[in-house]
Design a protein around this motif. Structure first.
Motif, PDB file in Angstrom:
ATOM      1  N   ASP A  28       0.833  -1.202   0.000  1.00  0.00           N
ATOM      2  CA  ASP A  28       0.000   0.000   0.000  1.00  0.00           C
ATOM      3  C   ASP A  28       0.870   1.256   0.000  1.00  0.00           C
ATOM      4  O   ASP A  28       2.033   1.223   0.414  1.00  0.00           O
ATOM      5  N   ASP A  29       0.319   2.331  -0.493  1.00  0.00           N
ATOM      6  CA  ASP A  29       0.919   3.659  -0.331  1.00  0.00           C
ATOM      7  C   ASP A  29       2.331   3.761  -0.859  1.00  0.00           C
ATOM      8  O   ASP A  29       3.157   4.494  -0.307  1.00  0.00           O
ATOM      9  N   ASP A  61       0.731   5.404  -4.615  1.00  0.00           N
ATOM     10  CA  ASP A  61      -0.117   6.288  -3.821  1.00  0.00           C
ATOM     11  C   ASP A  61      -0.601   7.506  -4.611  1.00  0.00           C
ATOM     12  O   ASP A  61       0.024   7.965  -5.556  1.00  0.00           O
ATOM     13  N   GLU A  76      -3.734   4.756  -7.225  1.00  0.00           N
ATOM     14  CA  GLU A  76      -4.800   5.207  -6.336  1.00  0.00           C
ATOM     15  C   GLU A  76      -5.180   6.650  -6.629  1.00  0.00           C
ATOM     16  O   GLU A  76      -4.351   7.420  -7.112  1.00  0.00           O
TER      17      GLU A  76
END
Ligand code: C2E
Ligand code: CA
Ligand code: CA
Length: 884
Positions: free
Chosen positions: A766-767, A789, A822
């Motif tokens: 993630d991120d 991200d 994202e």
């Protein structure tokens, strides 16, 4: 997640980047091949050596180089003594060329069979007077009286004649085998005796002549050299017979008798012969002066004198000037005679049953050097011809080492080249990595538009900066540009960006002058951290800030005056920087509520009026304990097809308007994140179980896993239990993990990864782009999907045509992982990212996070492309649009 296309690209990448490796492997293969070829050639060569030995023996048999050491007499060395004894009666003496061949041929067999061999040399080639013959007879008589012989082997015409003349006196009833007899008549007659058999010696003159004529078809005259030996006389008769043959019509047959001249005179005669003539050297042992010559001596003298080629009909002289000839192989014949004798002695055969044996074995010989000298063709020589002095080509001689060496050297060169290539490629890849890492690092900390710190850096400082520790004086200020949205819409984003930059620089200058740091906190929001001081209501700094906004700013051809709302909070003992930040945010809200263009300093009283941090904590705790949370689901969309390929589950609080961006950090700080982790896991599993029960095919749903949850040692068991309880296969759940978990080299994290892998749960990173973002570790961590991200997307989408973002996506894909971007909000972003090779997109452009029911409807629809989004499909290497 991984699309067909990305797998293919990966394969292609492997092929490309593997060139250095492939060269290395190719080079190694060549070296191995070289080794194998060397081995094969060595084996072949050793076989050839065996052939060569046989050939060398043949060479010995036709030249005068026989090794005397091999000749031994006396006790047999081979098998048991048979008790048999054979006398070899030879017309020759040991200086005679074929003598050694004959003896060794006999001995080879007799040694083997255990037969004792005696020799008696009559030396008739040199001594053949009446007196000589009498003396020989005396010797034979003595020997035969002394020794019991079981058989006689006679070599050459003179010896056979002697045996025949004295058979009854000395050789009665003894088996006699002869060879080397030129006189066909004599030999045939002798063989009629029941005790005698043998091998006639072909005189070879016809074969030699035919060979000479084949090599020199223009020959007009043949000059044969004879002497006074018995054999020579026999051959000269044959020679005269040959001259009558119709095939030689047109050819003049002449002869010279060596015995009639001194050697010098003879050579003078020979030197007169002109082109068109050839010499056939039959026999030249004793000249007119009675001097004896060996074959090499006489051949050398004659061929040096002659200007025409000299041919030979018997062994020797081929290395002394003779060109070619057809010669008997006495060693073979002697072997055959000895074998026959053994068979007779062993009673296997009887002489009376044996007719005259076949001719002796013979072969053609040419001397390469002499052939060259007379420009004679080496083509069409009879099969089996022994070629002397033939130069061995370089490859014949060294090919067995040359070819393998060539292969190995080529292999080495390729390896060196491959290594160089590999090193170059790696250096380049490392440089790329370092560059991207450094850029990522910068981008992680800085806001791309304004160049000042970004929100993450500000939050990190609030969490970690030593100057903001409990007990020290500091202040946090939030600045929000009033009505920026309207300005943006009115003058366009570009102008809006210009304004933000100008504001950021002014704030930066101010911060610099006041021991403060500034960061861009959100779109039009800035945060300032003042160290070593508190702010007061009428603070000069606040005044400066408000003034800073009030000045006229150029925008296009117009000027605007900005206003800002400011909220500030001072540190207080017993409260950490996070709380102070929240106070500042609250103060900002208050300033906005008060009609903007104003600054509010957070006071305790104000906070008490507002919901306090404690209340926030209480609300969170309450929600955790009282079913106060629910999940929303945001689709993840395949960029090529528009299909929903996954969902991210995001947590929400039911009764409070607080987003996870706020309450998750608080939960983490207070150790409640384990409970939230289990809660969300249960909610998601229950929901997915319900969806599955409807018969819908549910794409994997990801649950966010906070690094703080590592403390929850039995989380994986819990997850497993939830999966089972809700009949959800592990393949339906993914976990989103931030990179800090991978970075800390934490043993507990390793265990977790293993447990999750065993359970069959896929991991997403993630991120990506907000944390450490060192690219090295991406290659070994157990994730297949990297989520890039929103901040990275926002920051780099349009900068330099987005090349940096494209590089990052490519690099991640090069490591064999697929990418999700994202926070994609616009069609432009989506199309750009698709172009950059991004596999999947999660963002408002396709869908906001949805309630479970809405998510269900979306999944039923399956495809989230807007009407004007075009699906693409990879066809070969180009991307082609599907016609709709
Ligand atoms: P995240 O993991 O990076 O989640 C993505 C966030 O980006 C979500 O915010 C999502 O609503 C938001 N987002 C998605 N598309 C867009 C877009 O196009 N534009 C904009 N502006 N935002 C978009 P959300 O739901 O507010 O969550 C914020 C963060 O809170 C998450 O960031 C995650 O770190 C954390 N979080 C949310 N739910 C959970 C959870 O169940 N467990 C844990 N541990 N953390 C959670
Ligand atoms: Ca997430
Ligand atoms: Ca994120």
């Amino acid at each position: 997640m991984r699309s067909r296309g990305s797998t293919r690209k990966m394969r292609r990448k492997l092929q490309d980047a593997g060139l250095g490796y492939r060269l290395l492997i190719g080079g190694m293969a060549l070296i191995i091949a070289g080794g194998i070829v060397f081995f094969v050639l060595m084996v072949r060569r050793s076989n050839q050596n065996a052939e060569q030995d046989a050939y060398d023996e043949l060479v010995d048999a036709v030249t005068s180089g026989y090794n005397h050491e091999q000749i031994t007499t006396g006790m047999p060395t081979g098998s048991e003594e048979s008790g048999h004894r054979v006398l070899f009666l030879s017309s020759y003496d040991p200086t005679f060329l074929t003598y050694d061949d004959q003896i060794s041929g006999l001995e080879e067999v007799f040694d083997e069979q255990g037969v004792m061999l005696d020799t008696l040399d009559m030396e008739t080639k040199k001594h053949s007077t009446q007196a000589d013959m009498e003396q020989i007879e005396e010797q034979v008589a003595y020997r035969m009286a002394q020794t019991d012989y079981d058989g006689i082997i006679a070599a050459d015409d003179a010896a056979l004649r002697f045996v025949e003349d004295h058979q009854d006196e000395y050789f009665k009833d003894l088996p006699v085998i002869f060879f080397g007899v030129s006189d066909t008549e004599e030999g045939t007659k002798a063989a009629q005796d029941p005790n005698i058999t043998g091998y006639l010696e072909g005189d070879n003159i016809e074969q030699t002549l035919d060979l000479a004529l084949q090599l020199l078809p223009d020959t007009k005259t043949v000059v044969a050299i004879f002497d006074n030996t018995l054999t020579s006389q026999v051959i000269s008769e044959n020679y005269m017979d040959l001259s009558m043959e119709p095939k030689y019509a047109g050819l003049t047959f002449a002869s010279l008798n060596f015995g009639e001249f001194s050697l010098d005179d003879f050579c003078a005669q020979v030197s007169l012969l002109q082109e068109g003539a050839i010499i056939v050297d039959v026999s030249a042992f004793q000249d007119g002066d009675g001097i004896n010559y060996t074959v090499p001596q006489s051949v050398k003298a004659i061929s040096s004198a002659a200007q025409v080629p000299v041919f030979r009909i018997s062994k020797g002289g081929f290395r002394n000037g003779a060109v070619a000839g057809y010669v008997n192989l006495f060693r073979n014949t002697a072997r055959q005679a000895a074998t026959l004798m053994c068979e007779i002695l062993n009673g296997e055969k009887e002489t009376k049953d044996l007719a005259l044996q076949e001719q002796m074995t013979a072969c053609y010989v040419v001397n390469y050097t002499q052939m060259q000298k007379f420009h004679l063709s080496m083509d069409d020589l009879p099969e089996g011809t022994v070629i002397l002095n033939e130069p061995e080509s370089f490859l014949d001689k060294y090919g067995f080492i040359f070819y393998p060496t060539l292969l190995m050297v080529a292999g080495l060169l390729i390896i060196v080249f491959g290594l160089g290539w590999e090193v170059k490629e790696r250096t380049k890849a490392e440089q790329d990595q370092r560059r991207i890492s450094a850029e990522l690092q910068f981008s992680n900390e800085h806001d791309h538009l304004t160049g000042i710190y970004n929100r993450q850096t500000a939050l990190a400082k609030i969490a970690q900066d030593g100057r903001l520790k409990n007990g020290s004086d500091y202040a946090v200020m939030m600045v929000d540009v009033d009505d920026f949205k309207e300005l943006n819409e009115k003058y366009g984003h570009k102008s809006g960006d210009g304004l933000l930059k100008s504001v950021a620089w002014d704030l930066q200058k101010l911060a610099f002058a006041n021991n403060a740091e500034v960061a861009r906190y959100g779109g039009d929001e800035f945060i300032l951290l003042f160290f070593d001081r508190h702010l007061s209501d009428d603070d000069e700094i606040i005044r400066q800030i408000m003034a800073l906004f009030r000045k006229e700013q150029p925008i296009g051809i117009d000027y605007v005056v900005l206003h800002a709302s400011v909220g500030a909070a001072n540190s207080e003992i017993g409260h950490d920087a996070n709380e102070v930040l929240i106070w500042a945010e609250m103060a900002l809200q208050k300033a906005k509520q008060q009609g903007k263009n104003t600054c509010t300093l957070s006071t305790r009283q104000m906070r008490e009026e507002n919901r306090s941090y404690e209340q926030l904590k209480a609300a969170i705790l309450h929600a955790i304990g009282n079913d106060g949370m629910y999940m929303v689901y945001q689709p993840q969309v395949n960029t090529k097809t528009g299909q929903i390929v996954g969902l991210e589950a995001l947590v929400r609080m039911k009764d409070a308007d607080i987003g996870p961006g706020t309450f998750i950090p608080i939960a983490e700080e207070n150790g409640w994140i384990r409970s939230i982790g289990r809660l969300t896991t249960r909610l998601v599993c229950e929901q997915v179980g319900k969806w599955i029960a409807t018969g819908l095919s549910v794409p994997p749903v990801s649950i966010n896993y906070s690094a703080e949850q590592l403390q929850d040692l039995t989380y994986v068991d819990y997850l497993k239990q939830q999966l089972e309880a809700n009949h959800v296969p592990a393949s339906c759940i993914k976990l989103e993990i931030t990179e800090s978990l991978f970075m800390d080299n934490n043993q507990r994290a390793e265990e977790l990864f293993k447990e999750l892998k065993d359970l069959g749960i896929m991991l997403l990173m993630d991120d990506f782009g907000t944390g450490y973002s060192s690219l090295n570790y991406l290659s070994y961590i157990p994730v297949n999907v990297v989520k890039i991200d929103k901040t990275l997307v926002d920051t780099y989408m349009w900068d330099n045509d987005g090349i940096f973002l494209r590089d990052v996506i490519r690099l991640v894909k090069d490591l064999g992982k697929s990418t999700i971007c994202e926070g994609v909000e616009t069609k432009g972003q989506f199309e750009r990212l698709r172009e950059f090779g991004c596999d999947c997109i999660q963002g408002y452009y396709f869908s906001r996070p949805l309630s479970a029911d809405d998510a269900f409807l979306s999944m039923q629809r399956g495809n989230l492309f807007h009407e004007d989004d075009t699906p693409i499909e990879e066809a070969g290497d180009e991307i082609r649009l599907i016609e709709s």
